[in-house]
Design a protein around this motif. Sequence first.
Motif, short mmCIF file in Angstrom:
data_model
loop_
_atom_site.label_atom_id
_atom_site.label_comp_id
_atom_site.label_asym_id
_atom_site.label_seq_id
_atom_site.Cartn_x
_atom_site.Cartn_y
_atom_site.Cartn_z
N UNK A 1 -2.37 11.93 11.48
CA UNK A 1 -2.63 11.30 10.19
C UNK A 1 -3.63 10.15 10.34
N UNK A 2 -3.50 9.40 11.40
CA UNK A 2 -4.44 8.30 11.66
C UNK A 2 -5.86 8.84 11.80
N UNK A 3 -6.00 9.91 12.55
CA UNK A 3 -7.31 10.53 12.78
C UNK A 3 -7.91 11.05 11.47
N UNK A 4 -7.14 11.83 10.72
CA UNK A 4 -7.67 12.42 9.49
C UNK A 4 -7.98 11.37 8.44
N UNK A 5 -7.17 10.32 8.35
CA UNK A 5 -7.44 9.26 7.39
C UNK A 5 -8.73 8.53 7.75
N UNK A 6 -8.91 8.22 9.03
CA UNK A 6 -10.16 7.57 9.44
C UNK A 6 -11.36 8.47 9.15
N UNK A 7 -11.21 9.77 9.38
CA UNK A 7 -12.28 10.71 9.09
C UNK A 7 -12.65 10.67 7.60
N UNK A 8 -11.63 10.66 6.73
CA UNK A 8 -11.89 10.64 5.29
C UNK A 8 -12.59 9.36 4.86
N UNK A 9 -12.22 8.23 5.45
CA UNK A 9 -12.83 6.96 5.04
C UNK A 9 -14.25 6.84 5.57
N UNK A 10 -14.49 7.27 6.81
CA UNK A 10 -15.85 7.19 7.36
C UNK A 10 -16.82 8.02 6.53
N UNK A 11 -16.38 9.18 6.06
CA UNK A 11 -17.21 10.01 5.20
C UNK A 11 -17.22 9.52 3.75
N UNK A 12 -16.43 8.49 3.45
CA UNK A 12 -16.34 8.00 2.08
C UNK A 12 -16.82 6.58 1.94
N UNK A 13 -15.94 5.73 1.41
CA UNK A 13 -16.33 4.36 1.09
C UNK A 13 -15.13 3.46 1.24
N UNK A 14 -15.35 2.15 1.02
CA UNK A 14 -14.27 1.18 1.10
C UNK A 14 -13.21 1.47 0.04
N UNK A 15 -13.64 1.86 -1.15
CA UNK A 15 -12.67 2.13 -2.22
C UNK A 15 -11.74 3.27 -1.85
N UNK A 16 -12.27 4.30 -1.19
CA UNK A 16 -11.41 5.39 -0.74
C UNK A 16 -10.41 4.89 0.30
N UNK A 17 -10.87 4.04 1.20
CA UNK A 17 -9.97 3.49 2.21
C UNK A 17 -8.85 2.67 1.59
N UNK A 18 -9.19 1.83 0.60
CA UNK A 18 -8.17 1.03 -0.07
C UNK A 18 -7.14 1.93 -0.76
N UNK A 19 -7.63 2.99 -1.41
CA UNK A 19 -6.72 3.91 -2.10
C UNK A 19 -5.77 4.57 -1.10
N UNK A 20 -6.28 4.98 0.05
CA UNK A 20 -5.42 5.60 1.06
C UNK A 20 -4.41 4.60 1.62
N UNK A 21 -4.83 3.36 1.81
CA UNK A 21 -3.89 2.35 2.32
C UNK A 21 -2.75 2.13 1.33
N UNK A 22 -3.11 1.95 0.06
CA UNK A 22 -2.08 1.72 -0.95
C UNK A 22 -1.15 2.94 -1.06
N UNK A 23 -1.74 4.13 -1.07
CA UNK A 23 -0.92 5.33 -1.15
C UNK A 23 -0.02 5.49 0.05
N UNK A 24 -0.53 5.24 1.26
CA UNK A 24 0.28 5.36 2.46
C UNK A 24 1.43 4.38 2.49
N UNK A 25 1.15 3.11 2.11
CA UNK A 25 2.22 2.11 2.08
C UNK A 25 3.29 2.50 1.07
N UNK A 26 2.85 2.96 -0.09
CA UNK A 26 3.81 3.35 -1.13
C UNK A 26 4.70 4.49 -0.65
#
Length: 847
Positions: free
Chosen positions: A22-47
């Motif tokens: 999960x750590x690997x795939x999430x980093x992959x998604x953010x690197x190909x995306x943006x800061x906003x995508x990273x923030x959304x994944x962080x909030x979703x993961x914590x929730x």
Amino acid sequence: MSTGQGGPTDLPDLRLAGFATACWLAALAVVYGSVSRGVALIVGGVTVAVGLVVGMSIISRARRRPPGGADGRWSYGDPPGGADGRWSGRAWWRRTRRFGWIAVALAIGVVCGSAAATAQVAVRDARALAGLVDTHAAVTVDLVVRDDPRQIRSAVAGPALWLVATRLVVVRPADAGSRQPATAPDQGNDAAKGAAATGRFGIGVRLLVLGTSGGWAGLLPGQQIRVDGRLMPPRGGDLTAAVLSTDAEPVPHGRPSLAQRAAGALRAGLQRACAELADEPGGLLPGLVVGDTSRLDPGVEEDFRATGLTHLVAVSGSNVAIIVGFVLLLVRWCRAGPGLAAAACTVALVGFVILARPSPSVVRAGLMGAIALLALATGRQRAALPALATTVAVLVMIDPQLAVDAGFALSVLATGGLLLLAPRWREALVARGVPQGVADALVIPAAAQFACTPVVAGLSGTVSLVAVPANLLAVPAIAPATVCGVAAAVLSVVWPAGAEFVAWAGHWPAWWLVLVARHGAATPAGALPWPDGAAGALSLAALSVAVLLLARHGLTRRLLAVVAVGAVIGALPVRLVAPGWPPAGWVVAVCAVGQGDVVVLPAGPRTAVVVDAGPDPAAADRCLRRLRIRSVSLLVVSHFHADHVAGVAGVLRHRQVGAVATTGWPEPSAGRDAVRLAAARAGVAVGAVPAGWTYRYGPVELVVLGPVEPFVGTRSDPNNNSLMLLATVRGVRVMLTGDAEHESQRALLERFGPAGLRADVLKVAHHGSALQEVAFLDAVDPAVAVVPVGVGNRYGHPDPGVLTRLAAGGARVLRTDLDGDLAVIRRDGQLAVSTRSLDATDGSPGR
């Protein structure tokens, strides 16, 4: 593991593996995306993580509190066998709790990977630098070299091009060294303006350098430099914030670390020890040992790629395993205990990291090798898998760039295959009477290749049928070559003559690897097509997992074997009889080799006349391999610009070439000398041919129409003095124009008139540039016009007006940048066109 009253289960603990994935795939998604995508994944993961923990806590408390009754038992319903309900309730809770914690680990992995990648993406997309990048600003930068500079274009008819991965320390506007700091481009953001006022940006981001100065060649990782250049946007898909294009000489500051200097001395010593060896094994040996491919023959590199042996020339866990394994054998021969063995292997591991150079990829390989050391020291093979998962997660969080690194994926998958698949397969073979040594030799390459195949297929768009046999044949040579190479590197510092002898001994197993790769790449139908990209990789990964699950049962395993054998037996004859490319009845082919020309005229079975060689030897070689050309009766060089001659060595590679015919115009001299040198090495005669010269071989007839006279003082004398040929192949007339411009085309029209220039096929001159004589195009009046041109070239080729003119005249216009390889076919007296789209075309610039 026991389930108490429920009996045993063989399910492994997947929490760490899930967390790492999960750590690997999430980093992959953010690197190909943006800061906003990273923030959304962080909030979703914590929730999700908090919700799961709270939910399991509530269920646990409720489970301990009975709803009623005197005996205090919680009723779970009627069990399948028994009246008290205890077994089914406990089993249900254990399963729920187990999979619940796996889900929590996945959610936490998403949070960690997203957080690490979001921090890096925020630095990559910093507004302070974005204004300069968007305007292609001229800057002065202080950089730290992150990895060895790589030469990506040879110095043929122009300067060499170096690719250097760096970390940006400070960037200033180009004239910031003067008394008055320059003003940054006004992009409407305060951050850029504030930084420009001081003349400095303290950023520390990843920057890729494209430099033409020879000064890049001697730089070591960790070295700080200062250089002037122009910032360009990156290609995207990684953490690179900008590309610096520069012709300036880099100015070093300070010295690299002692470890980097030691690595440089050892690597240089290994290259000196291999200097007198034959080119192919001598260039391969440093690649096998430390990943140094600076002298690796491009043909060998291509053969390794085609046969699935590329991992041998990239520093990986297998290199570490060989060295550590050799040391382990020596230590055990001395009857040392496990603790001393682990200590000796640790010293060997650290020494190898220094030798191979402590770059991120080498440190990664060292950590993968350390996993094996952990299993050795603890005596527990099962400890290796959690260690692998921990290593992956830590590396991705430290450097999220690894999430998009194909080499990292291959290294992890290969290690995972050796840990998960190889032991089971070895036990199965040994149980069927196969000797353990033979079983190890079979299952190690098979397991690693099986695990890596989805990624390789996603990158290449093919599934190799020869990869496993090639890896099996390579196994006996890998360890001797690697050990000899390491010994030669170490001896080169104290005993150069001894190092040369050991390197000579090591070049024999390296030569065997060259032969395996060469014959494997030449195997007909050695690779089957497969969808490329993420979709292809994921689909093949899903199919691979399904095969592993089904193969656990005897009946389905037999059915799978029957289906696989049937598919191969059914597909191979079709691939051999009707391979698809080149198409039957082809009379001329134009290959997609980037911004350059390679035109092929079939002159017999696996024989051709080739006109020009393109900008890259590997691309020219691949072109002729795709067309199954094994001999070239004549190679024609229209003129000596790099985009027509830099690939000559690729045409000559492993092929019998009758002669090389060139233009009489001697400029540029670097291109002319490169052609002569390559031909001399291959023992092929070279000669200039004048207008009126003719050549016939099989169904091919060539006539040199021009240049009718030497052109001097034009916009480009080399272009206007290109050989202009009229080829006739099975009755089809093909006009080949090199890079001829207005003057040469006009002179040809005046000499021969429209009737003498009529042709069925036109290779449009100079990549379809605007420098065409309209009357010449009208006189040729082709049915098919082909334009060899590179994808996204910086010259604006081809010119839309030229293409419109040709189409308006009735020609079907095709371009290699859009259509890939092109072939014109003659069937039943009619012309047709077949194309072969490529996954990627070479983008080397021409002239």
